[in-house]
Design a protein around this motif. Structure first.
Motif, PDB file in Angstrom:
ATOM      1  N   LEU A   1     128.422 112.691 -29.645  1.00 19.26           N
ATOM      2  CA  LEU A   1     129.717 112.862 -29.058  1.00 19.26           C
ATOM      3  C   LEU A   1     129.721 112.193 -27.656  1.00 19.26           C
ATOM      4  CD1 LEU A   1     131.071 116.195 -30.334  1.00 19.26           C
ATOM      5  CD2 LEU A   1     131.961 113.715 -30.937  1.00 19.26           C
ATOM      6  N   PHE A   2     128.911 112.997 -26.893  1.00 20.94           N
ATOM      7  CA  PHE A   2     128.803 112.383 -25.553  1.00 20.94           C
ATOM      8  C   PHE A   2     128.130 110.763 -25.294  1.00 20.94           C
ATOM      9  CE2 PHE A   2     128.826 116.924 -24.196  1.00 20.94           C
ATOM     10  CZ  PHE A   2     129.734 116.922 -23.341  1.00 20.94           C
ATOM     11  N   ASN A   3     127.318 110.799 -26.083  1.00 22.65           N
ATOM     12  CA  ASN A   3     126.899 109.127 -26.314  1.00 22.65           C
ATOM     13  C   ASN A   3     127.828 108.102 -26.598  1.00 22.65           C
ATOM     14  OD1 ASN A   3     123.926 107.632 -27.619  1.00 22.65           O
ATOM     15  ND2 ASN A   3     125.184 107.048 -26.017  1.00 22.65           N
ATOM     16  N   SER A   4     128.858 108.308 -27.452  1.00 23.58           N
ATOM     17  CA  SER A   4     129.817 107.560 -27.865  1.00 23.58           C
ATOM     18  C   SER A   4     131.003 107.533 -26.967  1.00 23.58           C
ATOM     19  CB  SER A   4     130.288 107.852 -29.240  1.00 23.58           C
ATOM     20  OG  SER A   4     129.334 107.730 -30.258  1.00 23.58           O
ATOM     21  N   ALA A   5     131.070 108.825 -26.034  1.00 18.77           N
ATOM     22  CA  ALA A   5     132.262 108.782 -25.090  1.00 18.77           C
ATOM     23  C   ALA A   5     131.658 108.197 -23.970  1.00 18.77           C
ATOM     24  CB  ALA A   5     132.386 110.359 -24.580  1.00 18.77           C
ATOM     25  N   ALA A   6     130.458 108.118 -23.712  1.00 14.34           N
ATOM     26  CA  ALA A   6     129.937 107.325 -22.484  1.00 14.34           C
ATOM     27  C   ALA A   6     129.930 105.814 -22.694  1.00 14.34           C
ATOM     28  CB  ALA A   6     128.550 107.611 -22.260  1.00 14.34           C
ATOM     29  N   LEU A   7     129.740 105.410 -24.044  1.00  6.10           N
ATOM     30  CA  LEU A   7     130.032 103.990 -24.174  1.00  6.10           C
ATOM     31  C   LEU A   7     131.500 103.481 -24.145  1.00  6.10           C
ATOM     32  CD1 LEU A   7     128.712 101.428 -25.355  1.00  6.10           C
ATOM     33  CD2 LEU A   7     128.642 102.325 -27.559  1.00  6.10           C
ATOM     34  N   VAL A   8     132.346 104.471 -24.416  1.00  7.60           N
ATOM     35  CA  VAL A   8     133.801 103.764 -24.234  1.00  7.60           C
ATOM     36  C   VAL A   8     133.991 104.005 -22.792  1.00  7.60           C
ATOM     37  CG1 VAL A   8     136.201 104.802 -24.729  1.00  7.60           C
ATOM     38  CG2 VAL A   8     134.463 104.918 -26.820  1.00  7.60           C
ATOM     39  N   VAL A   9     133.589 104.853 -22.155  1.00  2.71           N
ATOM     40  CA  VAL A   9     134.196 104.930 -20.881  1.00  2.71           C
ATOM     41  C   VAL A   9     133.436 103.661 -20.020  1.00  2.71           C
ATOM     42  CG1 VAL A   9     133.610 106.088 -18.438  1.00  2.71           C
ATOM     43  CG2 VAL A   9     134.305 107.311 -20.675  1.00  2.71           C
ATOM     44  N   GLY A  10     132.113 103.527 -20.344  1.00  3.49           N
ATOM     45  CA  GLY A  10     131.585 102.155 -19.658  1.00  3.49           C
ATOM     46  C   GLY A  10     132.114 101.284 -20.000  1.00  3.49           C
ATOM     47  N   GLY A  11     132.531 100.891 -21.411  1.00  2.82           N
ATOM     48  CA  GLY A  11     133.027  99.569 -21.892  1.00  2.82           C
ATOM     49  C   GLY A  11     134.265  99.339 -21.101  1.00  2.82           C
ATOM     50  N   VAL A  12     135.188 100.393 -20.920  1.00  4.18           N
ATOM     51  CA  VAL A  12     136.471 100.279 -20.392  1.00  4.18           C
ATOM     52  C   VAL A  12     136.486  99.839 -18.857  1.00  4.18           C
ATOM     53  CG1 VAL A  12     138.785 101.494 -19.825  1.00  4.18           C
ATOM     54  CG2 VAL A  12     137.654 101.615 -22.053  1.00  4.18           C
ATOM     55  N   ALA A  13     135.619 100.706 -18.350  1.00  2.00           N
ATOM     56  CA  ALA A  13     135.330 100.510 -16.711  1.00  2.00           C
ATOM     57  C   ALA A  13     134.754  99.154 -16.411  1.00  2.00           C
ATOM     58  CB  ALA A  13     134.490 101.627 -16.222  1.00  2.00           C
ATOM     59  N   GLY A  14     133.785  98.459 -17.205  1.00  2.00           N
ATOM     60  CA  GLY A  14     133.382  97.392 -16.968  1.00  2.00           C
ATOM     61  C   GLY A  14     134.246  96.234 -17.137  1.00  2.00           C
ATOM     62  N   ALA A  15     135.076  96.423 -18.251  1.00  2.00           N
ATOM     63  CA  ALA A  15     136.124  95.490 -18.410  1.00  2.00           C
ATOM     64  C   ALA A  15     137.149  95.311 -17.401  1.00  2.00           C
ATOM     65  CB  ALA A  15     136.911  95.887 -19.837  1.00  2.00           C
ATOM     66  N   MET A  16     137.535  96.503 -16.762  1.00  2.66           N
ATOM     67  CA  MET A  16     138.499  96.545 -15.826  1.00  2.66           C
ATOM     68  C   MET A  16     137.907  95.954 -14.201  1.00  2.66           C
ATOM     69  SD  MET A  16     140.186 100.590 -16.555  1.00  2.66           S
ATOM     70  CE  MET A  16     141.129 100.085 -14.864  1.00  2.66           C
ATOM     71  N   LEU A  17     136.806  96.250 -14.105  1.00  2.00           N
ATOM     72  CA  LEU A  17     136.057  95.906 -13.117  1.00  2.00           C
ATOM     73  C   LEU A  17     135.848  94.337 -13.042  1.00  2.00           C
ATOM     74  CD1 LEU A  17     133.220  98.462 -12.348  1.00  2.00           C
ATOM     75  CD2 LEU A  17     135.519  98.170 -10.890  1.00  2.00           C
ATOM     76  N   GLY A  18     135.635  93.884 -14.346  1.00  2.00           N
ATOM     77  CA  GLY A  18     135.255  92.369 -14.415  1.00  2.00           C
ATOM     78  C   GLY A  18     134.356  91.724 -13.592  1.00  2.00           C
ATOM     79  N   ARG A  19     134.678  90.931 -12.808  1.00  2.00           N
ATOM     80  CA  ARG A  19     133.449  90.009 -12.039  1.00  2.00           C
ATOM     81  C   ARG A  19     133.305  90.647 -10.580  1.00  2.00           C
ATOM     82  NH1 ARG A  19     134.930  83.472 -13.269  1.00  2.00           N
ATOM     83  NH2 ARG A  19     134.623  83.721 -15.559  1.00  2.00           N
TER      84      ARG A  19
END
Length: 238
Positions: free
Chosen positions: A5-23
């Motif tokens: 659960l925590f691993n998958s949640a971390a993947l979601v948070v990291g993916g969303v945060a990285g997409a928002m930060l972009g370049r």
């Protein structure tokens, strides 16, 4: 099932945060973080190896598992599946819209899907938690995946967060399967299982850091062999 659960949640948070930060993330950060993740994998592996009960049994399991993996060409087969998946995904894109950047996206997305879903650390961590109730391996992987997903998502966007779905399905299945095996194990068998996983994690860390490209997938059968070998070793040499 805290680890999956925590691993998958971390993947979601990291993916969303990285997409928002972009370049906004500097290139030097993108290059440095994977090295830190590899070093952490080395440290976790070293801790787990220290739990070993019968080193000869672990050695036999690793050698036998690596031999099976090489004979079956597991890593090469995985590469073939990656290529097949890439070709299948490309069929959904009209040929007149061919774009080198899109080609790069397909290759990278399929590759990181395997990285997150079929890594030695994830397979070992889910199985380890199922048999011992200890989620620390997957919790550590969750921290690594959080930043790794963030780095990949700066280039691939929100699609990285979707990888959490197959990752949770695989880790959940391994967790439930390992739970049913728990009554058949002994503390010595679990200790050798942890040590075997630790050695695989050491190899994973060296691979992430680019020091040596170990065939990690070919080593994974050792995780299935180590407990039976450990039990047989205890009976023969107890």
């Amino acid at each position: 099932m805290q680890g999956p659960l925590f691993n998958s949640a971390a993947l979601v948070v990291g993916g969303v945060a990285g997409a928002m930060l972009g370049r906004l993330v500097p290139r030097r950060v993108k290059e440095a973080l994977p090295l830190t993740c590899g070093t952490l994998s080395l440290g976790i592996g070293a801790v787990l190896v220290n739990k070993v009960n019968a080193l000869p049994a672990v050695s036999l399991a690793l050698l036998g598992g690596a031999l099976i993996g090489e004979l079956l060409c597991l890593e090469r087969g995985l590469e073939f599946i990656l290529g097949w998946a890439r070709r299948r995904l490309e069929r959904f894109r009209p040929r007149h819209q061919a774009d080198p950047r899109a080609d790069g996206f397909v290759v990278k997305f399929v590759t990181i899907t395997v990285l997150f879903c079929a890594s030695g650390m994830g397979i070992f961590g889910a199985t380890h938690e199922g048999m011992t109730g200890d989620p620390n391996i997957l919790l550590a992987k969750a921290v690594l995946d959080l930043f790794t997903a963030m780095i990949f998502a700066t280039e691939l966007g929100y699609a990285v967060a979707l990888i959490a779905l197959p990752q949770f399905a695989i880790q959940g299945a391994l967790y439930l399967g390992a739970t049913s095996l728990m009554p058949l194990t002994t503390p010595a068998m679990l200790a050798d299982f942890s040590a075997c996983g630790g050695i695989i994690m050491l190899a994973t860390g060296l691979r992430i850091c680019g020091i040596k490209i170990f065939p990690i997938v070919n080593m994974l059968p050792a995780l299935a062999l180590v407990m039976p070998v450990s039990a047989a070793w205890a009976r023969l040499f107890a």
